[in-house]
Design a protein around this motif. Structure first.
Motif, PDB file in Angstrom:
ATOM      1  N   ALA A  72       0.817  -1.213   0.000  1.00 53.81           N
ATOM      2  CA  ALA A  72       0.000   0.000   0.000  1.00 53.81           C
ATOM      3  C   ALA A  72       0.850   1.263   0.000  1.00 53.81           C
ATOM      4  O   ALA A  72       0.394   2.335  -0.428  1.00 53.81           O
ATOM      5  N   TYR A  73       2.086   1.133   0.465  1.00 50.90           N
ATOM      6  CA  TYR A  73       2.985   2.296   0.521  1.00 50.90           C
ATOM      7  C   TYR A  73       3.690   2.563  -0.806  1.00 50.90           C
ATOM      8  O   TYR A  73       4.365   3.591  -0.954  1.00 50.90           O
ATOM      9  N   LEU A  74       3.551   1.679  -1.783  1.00 47.32           N
ATOM     10  CA  LEU A  74       4.245   1.864  -3.050  1.00 47.32           C
ATOM     11  C   LEU A  74       3.667   3.011  -3.865  1.00 47.32           C
ATOM     12  O   LEU A  74       4.356   3.570  -4.731  1.00 47.32           O
ATOM     13  N   TYR A  75       2.405   3.385  -3.606  1.00 50.33           N
ATOM     14  CA  TYR A  75       1.846   4.546  -4.308  1.00 50.33           C
ATOM     15  C   TYR A  75       2.699   5.790  -4.086  1.00 50.33           C
ATOM     16  O   TYR A  75       2.752   6.679  -4.950  1.00 50.33           O
ATOM     17  N   ALA A  76       3.367   5.888  -2.936  1.00 47.27           N
ATOM     18  CA  ALA A  76       4.182   7.062  -2.658  1.00 47.27           C
ATOM     19  C   ALA A  76       5.269   7.241  -3.702  1.00 47.27           C
ATOM     20  O   ALA A  76       5.656   8.370  -4.036  1.00 47.27           O
ATOM     21  N   ILE A 119      10.431  10.515   5.726  1.00 44.00           N
ATOM     22  CA  ILE A 119      11.332  11.190   6.655  1.00 44.00           C
ATOM     23  C   ILE A 119      12.421  10.200   7.054  1.00 44.00           C
ATOM     24  O   ILE A 119      12.201   8.985   7.062  1.00 44.00           O
ATOM     25  N   SER A 120      13.587  10.695   7.369  1.00 41.78           N
ATOM     26  CA  SER A 120      14.714   9.823   7.682  1.00 41.78           C
ATOM     27  C   SER A 120      14.618   9.275   9.096  1.00 41.78           C
ATOM     28  O   SER A 120      14.065   9.915  10.005  1.00 41.78           O
ATOM     29  N   PRO A 171       9.881   9.199  -2.121  1.00 42.78           N
ATOM     30  CA  PRO A 171      10.947   8.518  -1.363  1.00 42.78           C
ATOM     31  C   PRO A 171      12.081   8.084  -2.283  1.00 42.78           C
ATOM     32  O   PRO A 171      11.846   7.607  -3.394  1.00 42.78           O
ATOM     33  N   PRO A 172      13.321   8.236  -1.835  1.00 43.64           N
ATOM     34  CA  PRO A 172      14.435   7.713  -2.634  1.00 43.64           C
ATOM     35  C   PRO A 172      14.422   6.193  -2.646  1.00 43.64           C
ATOM     36  O   PRO A 172      13.885   5.546  -1.749  1.00 43.64           O
TER      37      PRO A 172
END
Length: 777
Positions: free
Chosen positions: A624-628, A734-735, A765-766
């Motif tokens: 679900a976080y891959l959309y970022a 955020i790091s 995100p990198p």
């Protein structure tokens, strides 16, 4: 109320995408609040959660808990909510695993004639099983209580780090009261198949002590367990048994060993039993017992266990809207701090993976029970934030295992043995994450030669084909597609370990090899899939199928739909194979909205389905976080909030799948805080959708991370803007270094998505970046 079973049918949760959330409400937990009262150890004991309700302390060696069954998959922990009889109370249990083991030193309190067989779930009559009602149970952190229905015996359990303490109240006038210690009892492969035990001994010492040891050959094949059991008052008669036949004398050796300790006056006062454990020897068990429980004050031990849990639960304080939310959150925190489990004795000795006895330096501990295929994803990242003081011991334990184990890098180590369960060697990820986040007290350089051998020399587990072809062929190796993808991610982790060890050439080679995922991706179909040793795609292909043949599967507890999104470390390179970020975003949408229909041979682990996304199993947890990474962060917010609200409930069947030693709970905890480590090796967290108005996390050295979400509510799951220590923060991540210093992270929430938040390429995100302490490639 939605349960896990209602979610198996498919896309019911999608209706919540635009309007799920948490109402504003209660004030945050105060410093003096008893947080243990929000923990419900029965959450996860139903369905396929596989948790246990008994007593343990944070990361404790001992888990003393009732055993209701030891022979079926849903009793991997020894307990299931559906059961209405119990065999007794044993001292080692696994929390939420998909394979069963342990259940050592079963203590059975009884009245009446000695019975040496438990009977079965279906036919308990005539065995030593006891009926109980769920209404007569009580459980809280470090404590369990139950009244046995037929005898009227009330059993209470509590624990310390290395010992368990029982208190039994026998009814007035009970005839032939006794304790049966069944030292053959343990997890079975299936009902009726005896636990495989060798080299077992029992010995009576005086009139109040029983000691013993055995070797067990179940999942952790060949593990050693020793115990020392002491009683609060002498028994009047003791009888040892071998193969269910009485044996004269005070000691016995064999495989099927039991002992009955008789107390005709058991009803005159509570009978207490304390049991120390060790994997080293009986002397270690005795020392552990004496150090942890020198006296007989049950309430003091119970209070100390509660205080230990209070201290750990206080690491995270939330402002929640309801009692249910608090129960879900703090039970998840409880389950996250159960494993790994302590494995060194009070004198620092431990049994290594080489079966030899080793000595820990003063002040250090070693641990066991690492469900690494699961826990590298969220549990270990959680530890780096909320358990930083414990990380060096937890991670250095893996280094020692790697150095000492004949099997090489740890895969799923349990009590001094390598189970070899699941695929890959994700201990590399846990080490690389700790290194990237700057944790000291870990011998990374000692680990590197072991991992280098696996990377460049070993031919086991398909590694020969992987190095030769750049993928693993599915016509010769089981689960080859998943192995290729997970080996590629482990290459990424090992590249960081190599760089940290100064092996720059190895690091560069492993970085390039970490892109082997490309070799099982079919650009025409947009799926990863099986190919043979000649390089041809294997037909037929069905993205819902487990594999191309009945002989074995192409995937590990996934299908092509789920495995297509396994990439965690090279997202931008991967998106290009789909045709770019927009095409990848469309594929993600399709994953969540396609039919949830599964083939008949799908394993039960593929559960909690939303479309073909499977929240009940770990490979989907980052998806679900891959959309970022596509710039559509608002879709991450919507999906994560929906999953938080539908996949975790405060009931026995409240988890979407196996708890897996804390990973299922850790996903919830990190996501509820609004953070997730898509690639733990790269030390950053992608934002999600924080669930609560406010949370405080103790991040070590007296520092606190405050996470606030003004405007949060049931209809406001969307981030409008973010600030970090009062300054605008436009990035969708955020790091770790920032959060670990403490500070204030503020998510301003609203009812409508902001498609611009995190959309700019500079704010995404990198990925595939040599960040952290490894020093570059």
């Amino acid at each position: 109320m939605l349960t896990r079973r209602t979610l198996l049918g498919g896309t019911a949760g999608l209706a919540l995408l635009g309007g799920s959330g948490v109402p504003m409400g209660l004030a945050r937990a105060t410093e003096g609040e008893d947080l243990t009262r929000w923990v419900d150890p029965f959450i996860g004991t139903g369905g396929h959660g596989h948790t246990y309700p008994g007593a343990t302390v944070p990361f404790g060696m001992v888990q003393v808990s009732p055993d209701t069954d030891n022979g079926r998959w849903d009793s991997c922990s020894g307990y299931h909510d559906d059961d209405r009889t119990l065999m007794g109370f044993s001292h080692t249990h696994l929390s939420g695993t998909g394979v069963g083991d342990l259940l050592d030193v079963l203590v059975v309190p009884r009245v009446g004639p000695v019975v040496l067989q438990p009977g079965s779930l279906e036919k308990p009559e005539g065995g030593y099983r006891a009926r109980f009602d769920h209404a007569d149970q009580q459980a809280s952190p470090g404590y369990y209580r139950v009244r046995l229905k037929d005898s009227g015996i009330v059993a209470e359990l509590t624990a310390t780090a290395r010992a368990g303490l029982h208190r039994y109240d026998f009814p007035k006038g009970g005839d032939d009261a006794h304790l049966l210690i069944d030292f053959h009892h343990g997890m079975q492969d299936k009902p009726g198949v005896p636990t495989r035990v060798t080299d077992a001994t029992l010995r009576l010492v005086g009139d109040d002590t029983l000691v013993g040891g055995r070797r067990v050959h179940q999942w952790a094949d060949g593990r050693h367990i020793y115990f020392a059991l002491k009683l609060s008052r002498p028994y009047t008669r003791a009888q040892l048994y071998s193969d269910d036949q009485p044996v004269a004398g005070n000691q016995v050796a064999g495989t099927v060993l039991k002992c009955a300790l008789h107390y005709p006056d058991a009803d005159k006062a509570p009978l207490l039993v304390k049991v120390g454990l060790s994997a080293v020897d009986i002397d270690g068990a005795l020392r552990n017992l004496q150090a942890d429980i020198p006296g007989w004050d049950f309430d003091r031990v119970r209070g100390a266990a509660r205080d230990a849990w209070q201290a750990e639960l206080s690491r995270v304080r939330i402002e929640a809207d309801s009692a249910a939310d608090r129960r879900i959150f703090y039970t998840a925190l409880y389950h996250s701090f159960v494993a790994p489990t302590l494995f060194s004795d009070v004198d620092g000795r431990y049994r290594g993976m080489d079966d030899a006895i080793h000595q820990m330096p003063a002040g250090r501990q070693t641990y066991s029970t690492y469900s690494l295929w699961d826990t590298y994803r969220a549990l270990h990242p959680l530890f780096t934030l909320a358990q930083p003081e414990r990380v060096p011991d937890l991670v250095d334990s893996l280094v020692r295992m790697a150095v000492e184990s004949p099997a090489g890098p740890p895969v799923w180590p349990l009590q001094g043995r390598e189970t070899g369960c699941m695929i890959g060697w994700h201990s590399a990820v846990v080490l690389a994450e700790a290194q990237a986040k700057g944790f000291k007290g870990i011998d990374y350089k000692a680990a590197w030669p072991v991992f280098r051998k696996r990377a460049f020399e070993d031919t086991v587990l398909g590694m020969g084909e992987y190095r030769r072809l750049g993928y693993i062929p599915s016509d010769t190796v089981d689960e080859a597609v998943s192995k290729t993808l997970e080996y590629a991610y482990d290459d990424w982790a090992m590249a960081h370990l190599a760089a940290g060890a100064g092996a720059k050439d190895d690091a560069r080679a492993l970085v390039e090899r970490s892109r082997n995922y490309r070799n099982v991706f079919d650009r025409d179909l947009g799926f990863v899939r099986a190919r043979d040793g000649a390089g041809k795609w294997i037909e037929p292909f069905d993205p819902r199928a487990m594999g191309h043949m009945k002989k074995w599967r192409d995937f590990t507890e996934t299908n092509a739909w789920q495995a297509t999104f396994l990439n965690q470390h090279d997202l931008y390179g991967y998106m290009a194979l789909f045709g770019g970020p927009e095409a990848f975003e469309r594929k993600l949408d399709e994953l969540f909205t396609t039919s949830s229909e599964m083939p008949a041979d799908a394993p039960p682990d593929i559960a909690g389905l939303v479309g073909q996304y499977a929240h009940g199993n770990e490979p989907s947890h980052h998806v679900a976080y891959l959309y970022a990474y596509t710039g559509a962060h608002h879709k991450t917010q919507a999906r994560v909030r929906m999953l938080l609200r539908t996949m975790h409930q405060d009931q026995p069947d409240g988890l979407a799948g196996n708890e897996d030693c804390g990973q299922m709970s850790a996903w919830y905890l990190m996501s509820a805080l609004g953070l997730y480590a898509v690639d733990p090796v790269t030390p950053l967290y992608v934002f999600g959708a924080p669930l609560f108005q406010r949370a405080e996390v103790a991040v070590g050295a007296g520092r606190r991370l405050v996470i606030e979400a003004p405007g949060n509510g049931p209809d406001s799951p969307y981030i409008q803007s973010v600030t970090w220590n009062g300054a605008a923060h436009t990035k969708s991540w955020i790091s770790h270094a920032s959060l670990a210093m403490g500070g204030r992270l503020t998510f301003h929430m609203g009812p409508k998505p902001d498609p611009l938040f995190g959309a700019a390429a500079a704010d995404r995100p990198p990925s595939f970046t040599p960040l952290g302490a490894a020093g570059g490639f």
